[in-house]
Design an enzyme around this catalytic site. Sequence first.
Site, short mmCIF file in Angstrom:
data_model
loop_
_atom_site.label_atom_id
_atom_site.label_comp_id
_atom_site.label_asym_id
_atom_site.label_seq_id
_atom_site.Cartn_x
_atom_site.Cartn_y
_atom_site.Cartn_z
N ASN A 85 0.85 -1.34 0.14
CA ASN A 85 0.01 -0.02 -0.01
C ASN A 85 0.88 1.09 0.11
OD1 ASN A 85 -2.23 1.66 0.19
ND2 ASN A 85 -2.94 0.78 2.22
N HIS A 170 -13.87 -5.73 11.50
CA HIS A 170 -13.90 -4.48 12.20
C HIS A 170 -15.04 -3.92 12.64
CE1 HIS A 170 -9.83 -4.00 9.77
NE2 HIS A 170 -9.73 -5.17 10.63
N ARG A 195 -12.99 -6.72 16.10
CA ARG A 195 -11.91 -5.62 16.48
C ARG A 195 -12.96 -4.08 17.00
NH1 ARG A 195 -7.45 -3.28 12.74
NH2 ARG A 195 -9.00 -1.42 12.52
N TYR A 207 -5.40 6.47 12.34
CA TYR A 207 -5.78 5.16 12.16
C TYR A 207 -6.44 4.45 13.33
CZ TYR A 207 -6.00 0.30 10.91
OH TYR A 207 -6.44 -0.86 10.69
N ASP A 263 -6.65 -2.67 17.97
CA ASP A 263 -5.29 -2.41 17.18
C ASP A 263 -4.85 -0.80 17.59
OD1 ASP A 263 -3.26 -2.31 15.56
OD2 ASP A 263 -4.57 -2.35 13.78
N HIS A 265 -1.78 0.02 16.42
CA HIS A 265 -1.08 0.38 15.22
C HIS A 265 0.26 1.17 15.51
CE1 HIS A 265 -1.75 1.64 10.87
NE2 HIS A 265 -2.02 0.46 11.07
N GLU A 289 -3.27 -5.49 19.63
CA GLU A 289 -2.53 -5.76 18.52
C GLU A 289 -1.68 -4.44 18.32
OE1 GLU A 289 -4.97 -5.98 15.13
OE2 GLU A 289 -3.51 -5.12 13.71
N GLU A 315 2.53 -6.71 11.78
CA GLU A 315 2.13 -6.61 10.52
C GLU A 315 3.13 -5.79 9.72
OE1 GLU A 315 -1.64 -4.64 11.33
OE2 GLU A 315 -0.96 -2.78 10.38
N ARG A 336 1.47 -11.90 13.98
CA ARG A 336 0.50 -11.36 12.96
C ARG A 336 1.25 -10.97 11.98
NH1 ARG A 336 -3.47 -9.38 12.98
NH2 ARG A 336 -3.28 -7.30 11.84
N HIS A 365 -2.15 -10.99 8.99
CA HIS A 365 -2.57 -9.59 8.63
C HIS A 365 -3.53 -9.69 7.53
CE1 HIS A 365 -1.56 -5.18 7.17
NE2 HIS A 365 -2.58 -5.23 7.85
N ASP A 369 -6.06 -3.89 1.93
CA ASP A 369 -4.78 -3.19 0.87
C ASP A 369 -3.96 -4.40 0.50
OD1 ASP A 369 -4.40 -2.05 3.88
OD2 ASP A 369 -2.77 -2.84 2.91
N GLU A 392 -7.90 -12.25 10.24
CA GLU A 392 -8.55 -10.79 9.91
C GLU A 392 -8.85 -10.96 8.58
OE1 GLU A 392 -5.76 -7.61 9.48
OE2 GLU A 392 -7.40 -5.97 10.30
N TRP A 455 1.76 6.56 12.34
CA TRP A 455 0.37 6.74 11.89
C TRP A 455 -0.63 5.39 12.58
CZ3 TRP A 455 -2.11 3.31 7.81
CH2 TRP A 455 -3.45 3.90 7.73
O1 KDG Z 1 -1.76 -0.37 4.64
C1 KDG Z 1 -1.85 -0.42 5.98
C2 KDG Z 1 -2.86 -1.26 6.25
O2 KDG Z 1 -2.69 -2.59 6.02
C3 KDG Z 1 -3.02 -1.58 7.87
O3 KDG Z 1 -2.89 -0.11 8.21
C4 KDG Z 1 -4.11 -2.16 8.37
O4 KDG Z 1 -3.49 -2.26 10.64
C5 KDG Z 1 -4.13 -2.58 9.82
C6 KDG Z 1 -4.61 -3.76 10.30
O5 KDG Z 1 -4.52 -4.25 11.30
O6 KDG Z 1 -5.58 -4.52 9.19
MG MG Z 2 -3.32 -3.36 12.38
#
Ligand code: KDG
Ligand code: MG
Length: 455
Positions: A85, A170, A195, A207, A263, A265, A289, A315, A336, A365, A369, A392, A455
């Site tokens: 992505n 989600h 989630r 995010y 998550d 992130h 996560e 991820e 993951r 993961h 994307d 997921e 992010w």
């Molecule tokens: O491209 C970034 C995404 O794949 C990611 O942000 C998704 O964190 C993610 C998830 O747990 O699906």
């Molecule tokens: Mg994630």
Amino acid sequence: MASQSNQPGRRNLLKLAGVAALGGPLAAAESVLGWQAPTGPARGLPKLKITDVRVIVTCPGRNYVLVKILTNEPGLYGVGDATLNGRELAVAAALEKHIAPLLIGRDPEQIEDIYQYLYRGSYWRSGPVQMTAVAGVDLALWDIKGKRAGMPVYQLLGGRTRIGALAYTHASGGDFAEVEDAVRRGLERGFKCVRAQVALPGLEGTYGTSTRRKSEETAGRVDQQDSLPQTELFEPGPYLRTVPRLFDHLRSKLGEEVELLHDTHEKLGPIDAARLAHELEPYHLFFLEDLLRPEHKESFRVIRQHSTTPLAMGELFNSLWDCVPLITEQLIDYIRCDLGHIGGITAGRKVAALAEAFQVKTAWHGPADIGPPTHAANVHVDISIPNFGVQEMVFFPEVTREVIPGGPTFKDGYMDVDDTPGLGTDVNEEAAKKYPYKRAYLPTARREDGSVQDW
Ligand code: KDG
Ligand code: MG
């Protein structure tokens, strides 16, 4: 595309032919240089060769990179996914300019050898661009092997270990009631695991904390993007105060039965991450996560010292070796990785085997994307290993399914694949042409003082 042969030069071949006539270990030199399978073709079938590697970049709703590997057997080809992505064209160039020429003339049955050759043979190893390219090739080769054997890939990996792959979806919203509604919708759809993410009061969010509902599912989609990355805001204070209250709300409204995940992130530092994991303990999450940035594996020790909340991570990892310390020290409960970013099924099965030895489960993961071939690969691995945890999943829109048909199914909380030989996905090259690549980035994040934030 690449078309020149990879066989050793004529002069070398003549030299080697003379040596090989002597027999003994030197006789093997020709087959080594020519990369011929020393054991001969499988089941008496004619020897296979890769004849072409096509890289298809397309944008049915969001950008995807597909790898189609063709062979000398009429009609036999494999399809892999090499989508990264926001960096799609870098992977496409790595495949077209550097990797495809290495594959022409090779035996596609030698999946492990090709994986080793591409991973170690480039000298420069790992990294998301390279490992996504390797994954695209790897998936296409497993697809070919399955088609040739007349078997789905999970059979080649050892056969079924479970009825299907327990899946999670989600749920997000602007406030706790909206998140609760979204969780209920997931449960009505059949999910047992959901989630949950919520917006942060007074912050625009980023995010998993956005006031723009479902923004985490659409991130990177071209209709959501300007030509350059959006900048989003994050502050750890409001996040740390809000998330435990979200789960308090959800547990009080939904009870203990539903499996809840969250998550982070990679947004927190170690002591904040430990605080969050500790404060979420009463709500018994399935897992929490990606608490920390991927560089800081040692900091998981801090979290473990303070909490029994199950932890998932990975991820942003790019290889088996990224996973080793967290698994061997039992600092996480779920690994993951993204099979599409660590080198494919060949790398994923090694990660799973390592994890099995340390009682760590998998949770590959599975966002929107990465393309359907990677989602299919996830499930083929999930249903054939002993230490699968959860998967997921997303539902692809019709426009994506037109270009990249096939992929896993979902029913009663579980994902599954059918017995189509190979991975069970394909690419419609004509349809792909209707949706040319459009530049799109993932958003970036900053703190309120203007400094860069993960992010
Ligand atoms: O491209 C970034 C995404 O794949 C990611 O942000 C998704 O964190 C993610 C998830 O747990 O699906
Ligand atoms: Mg994630």
